[in-house]
Design an enzyme around this catalytic site. Structure first.
Site, short mmCIF file in Angstrom:
data_model
loop_
_atom_site.label_atom_id
_atom_site.label_comp_id
_atom_site.label_asym_id
_atom_site.label_seq_id
_atom_site.Cartn_x
_atom_site.Cartn_y
_atom_site.Cartn_z
N LEU A 97 27.79 -3.03 40.94
CA LEU A 97 27.43 -3.83 39.39
C LEU A 97 27.33 -2.86 38.24
O LEU A 97 27.68 -3.40 37.01
CB LEU A 97 26.22 -4.61 39.75
N GLY A 113 23.10 3.01 36.22
CA GLY A 113 22.10 3.13 34.86
C GLY A 113 21.17 4.64 35.29
O GLY A 113 21.65 5.25 36.15
N GLY A 114 20.36 4.60 34.55
CA GLY A 114 19.25 5.71 34.34
C GLY A 114 18.72 5.91 35.47
O GLY A 114 18.58 7.16 36.32
N PHE A 115 18.54 4.83 36.34
CA PHE A 115 17.94 5.03 37.64
C PHE A 115 18.72 4.91 38.71
O PHE A 115 18.16 5.20 39.70
CB PHE A 115 16.81 3.83 37.73
N GLY A 116 19.91 4.97 38.92
CA GLY A 116 20.86 4.98 40.05
C GLY A 116 21.84 3.89 39.89
O GLY A 116 22.14 3.15 38.82
N LYS A 142 19.63 -1.65 44.34
CA LYS A 142 19.51 -0.66 43.59
C LYS A 142 19.38 0.85 44.45
O LYS A 142 18.52 0.72 45.14
CB LYS A 142 18.35 -0.64 42.38
N ASP A 174 9.12 0.08 30.17
CA ASP A 174 10.66 0.17 29.77
C ASP A 174 11.30 -1.07 29.33
O ASP A 174 12.22 -1.53 29.94
CB ASP A 174 11.51 0.85 31.04
#
Ligand SMILES: *[C@@H]1O[C@H](CO)[C@@H](O)[C@H](O)[C@H]1NC(C)=O
Ligand SMILES: *[C@@H]1O[C@H](CO)[C@@H](O)[C@H](O)[C@H]1NC(C)=O
Ligand SMILES: *[C@@H]1O[C@H](CO)[C@@H](O)[C@H](O)[C@H]1NC(C)=O
Length: 703
Positions: free
Chosen positions: A365, A368-371, A393, A496
């Site tokens: 999908l 992003g910054g986290f994975g 995620k 965030d």
């Protein structure tokens, strides 16, 4: 009034004995003017079914079939006369039913179900599913013209409806706001009337009685476990209300609930009803069985091995060993002793691997910054092929340090419930990898709708959100933050808040996601260095200075979010300047400065996203300007001067006038100095920044 034919319809064919009894009762009741029936196990013709309702092969009434958000009603096939004469009083009546709410994922719950009596000419066309049980909608909730009486079995706490908790029984008149409600439970006669708690959605079978007395106008509601020997003598709820002023005549009796992606099943197993006579007791032994929950026992090994010869057996064993080794390797997970206590919220890697088709690219999908985030589909145990959509995620985690703390935080975050939070379903852990499983949000990230098409030339026609949609999202996120900051056991700081962390569900409601993740990065690395987390442009000045997140730093980021959504621009925006001899030149601006500048010049309305102004349906310039002002208030450089989320909600609801504020009061210079701090390249960044703003070094040259 029941005719023998209709009674026949209501009773499964194979229960001839009961049918005979019933025919007798029905005929007897015709003579006395009393109605009663009892049904154990249902057939298609037991009810008029609407929407999300089916009758299973086993004879269960399933009020929440399917995974799309849909209301469902099951109505007794003929409307009943509650009054002897059209203008007479509503006679005594009594209902009894056996139900079970089966919750597949322990962390999730739906809104529960309701038993209701509604006028025969009601179509429920305008009713909304979910918290209104498909009976009314937010506009007509409580209106006398609804003429609805209901008893709700509510498993979700809706603050809008002043619900007491997420596990209660309520008596509702003309809507979903309860006249009287109590935590689910019963007064146990066997232990001298002591109160015992029950959990409505814990799969157990329960029985509910609703009794109304014509003379005293008393309504009693009594709950008990099905296994309990008898109806408790003290009702759970007892109140008086003259239903003669409520019920239409004739009226339908039935049940309603909502199907949805959360996949909770609301079952009715049997029921009985009586007018002017007690509801006949339900024969427990005749009730249909609930589907089993959990994986089926496996006997595959036996089936394969028995019929083959020894030679094949040896081969098979060899192959099987190799397979197991391969599978082990492929599905290997990391589990530690302390995780046992989080058991139910832990998914197996195999489940997630299957759900996402082996984490294939086509299920990706986003990154992003986290994975990486994958879409997945999980089968729902015991639901006959039903599925639930999830978002998985995947993140790499190198250090074990802080992992226990983080997982317990994940689990406690999973307990957070709010309509405007993305629900976390669970997690899984492998060597070097962590997976978080979320409820899937059909409409993706808000970012996409606000910025997708944001050329500053204003000539784009990609889908965006109109003002009332944006305002709804803003209010939703505000209420989610208020919940995190003030309404839960402990203060949760999101850390965030920004448009790309807001997802839109199937109804375009904004839901805040990714909370607590910033924390992982806090825990994860060298404790000697304080890592700044969050996203540039959303970092409050004191956060940059001290590295300490607080509710005030969330409010700051929320302020930036308000400007972002209202102006349709990023915190650091590029603006095309006139073409010069050297060609096009772009300049960077801080969104705050730009909005402040407009305010000073008395042209605040021009700061509002042009696409919103031109989409014009429901655009309210005053409202948009108020949101901008609230945004600037939240962006105040001094944390103590920022409003709390509670105050902000009051401003939105118009319960509280905005404080007198002028652009000069928010000293633009101070603001700018502190703001540019927030963009300073010394601030630690994480990869997301690159996608949002270009590289950090690009930014430092900006001003
Ligand atoms: C139902 O009937 C009542 C009168 O019996 C009427 O007042 C009401 O408007 C009707 N409702 C609908 C939805 O037709
Ligand atoms: C019943 O539940 C309520 C609220 O959930 C709780 O406060 C109370 O202690 C529980 N009582 C018992 C006997 O477990
Ligand atoms: C309701 O409960 C009270 C208290 O147990 C009882 O006295 C009364 O008869 C009940 N009324 C009905 C309508 O069941």
């Amino acid at each position: 009034m029941l005719s023998p034919k209709e009674t026949h319809l209501a009773v499964p064919v194979h229960r001839h004995l009961v049918l005979f009894l019933l025919l007798g009762l029905a005929i007897a009741s015709l003579a006395t003017g009393d109605d009663q029936f009892v049904v154990t196990g249902f057939t298609q013709s037991s009810f008029n079914l609407e929407g999300a309702v089916t009758v299973t092969n086993g004879g269960l009434l399933d009020l929440s079939t399917g995974t799309s958000y849909l209301k469902g009603h099951a109505l007794y096939p003929t409307p009943l006369h509650f009054r002897k004469t059209p203008n007479g009083k509503v006679q005594s009546f009594s209902a009894c039913f056996v139900f079970s709410i089966v919750n597949t994922y322990p962390l999730l719950s739906d809104d529960g179900m309701a038993f209701f009596i509604a006028p025969a000419n009601t179509s429920f066309a305008g009713a909304t599913p979910g918290m209104y049980f498909g009976l009314v909608n937010s506009k007509d909730d409580g209106k006398p013209s609804n003429r609805i009486f209901a008893v709700e079995l509510d498993t979700y706490q809706n603050s809008e409806l002043h619900d007491m908790n997420d596990n209660h029984v309520g008596i509702d008149i003309n809507g979903a706001t309860s006249l009287s409600s109590a935590a689910a439970g019963f007064y146990d006669d066997e232990s001298g009337g002591a109160f015992r708690n029950l959990t409505l959605n814990d799969h157990s079978e329960m029985q509910l009685w609703v009794d109304y007395d014509e003379r005293s106008t008393r309504i009693n509601v009594t709950l008990a476990e099905l296994r309990a020997a008898a109806k408790p003598s003290r009702p759970l709820l007892s109140t008086t209300y003259d239903l003669s002023a409520v019920l239409g005549d004739p009226a339908y009796v039935g049940f309603s609930a909502t199907a949805g992606p959360i996949n909770v099943r609301d079952y009715v197993l049997g029921w009985s009803f009586g007018i002017n006579t007690p509801a006949p007791p339900i024969d427990v032994s005749k009730l249909p069985r609930l589907p089993r929950v959990g994986p089926k026992p496996r006997s595959k090994l036996l089936e394969i091995i028995l019929p083959v010869s020894t030679a094949v057996l040896i081969l098979a064993v060899g192959a099987a060993t190799a397979m197991v080794a391969l599978t082990r390797w492929r599905y290997a997970e990391v589990r530690e002793d302390w995780e046992a206590e989080f058991g139910p919220h832990r998914f197996s890697y195999r489940e997630l691997w299957r759900a996402t088709g082996g984490f294939k690219r086509k299920h990706l999908l986003g990154e992003g910054g986290f994975g990486k985030v994958y879409k997945g589909v999980l089968p729902v145990p015991g639901s006959n092929g039903g599925t639930i959509d999830i978002a998985v995620k995947s993140m790499s985690h190198e250090s074990r340090q802080g992992m226990k703390e983080f997982i317990s935080e994940v689990v406690s975050i999973g307990k957070l419930r709010h309509r405007n939070l993305v629900q976390l379903l669970g997690y899984c852990r492998r060597k070097g990898e962590l997976f978080l499983v979320y409820d899937y949000m059909a409409n993706g990230s808000l970012d996409k709708y606000i910025h997708c098409c944001s050329g500053d030339d204003g000539h784009r026609s990609d889908p965006t959100l109109n003002w009332s949609q944006r305002f709804q999202v803003i209010k939703g996120i505000a209420s989610a933050l208020l919940y995190l900051h003030e309404k839960w056991d402990k203060v949760v700081i999101h850390r965030d808040v920004k448009a790309s962390n807001v997802l839109l569900d199937h109804e375009m409601n904004g839901r805040l996601g990714d909370f607590g993740l910033a924390r992982l990065y806090d825990h994860g690395t060298d404790p000697q260095t304080t890592h700044m987390v969050g996203t540039m442009g959303y970092l409050a000045p004191e956060l940059v200075r001290t590295g300490k997140a607080s509710t005030d730093t969330d409010v700051f980021a929320f302020g930036m979010f308000l400007l972002e959504v209202t102006c349709g621009k990023r915190p650091l925006m590029m603006m095309m300047m006139q073409s010069t001899a050297e060609g096009r030149r772009d300049r960077q601006f801080f969104l705050v400065d730009w909005v402040l500048e407009h305010w000073k010049n008395g042209s605040l309305t021009e700061a509002v996203d042009r696409r919103v102004q031109y989409l014009d349906d429901g655009y309210d310039a005053d409202e948009a300007c108020t949101v901008l002002k609230i945004g600037l208030l939240c962006l105040h450089p001094f944390p103590s001067s920022r409003p709390s989320m509670r105050k902000i909600m009051e401003y939105f609801d118009g319960d509280m006038p905005l404080p007198e504020l002028t652009p000069t009061k928010l000293n633009a210079n101070v603001l700018r100095v502190l703001q540019s701090n927030a963009f300073s390249p010394t601030v630690m960044s994480y990869p997301q920044l690159t996608s949002s703003f270009g590289t950090v070094s690009d930014l430092s040259g900006g001003r």
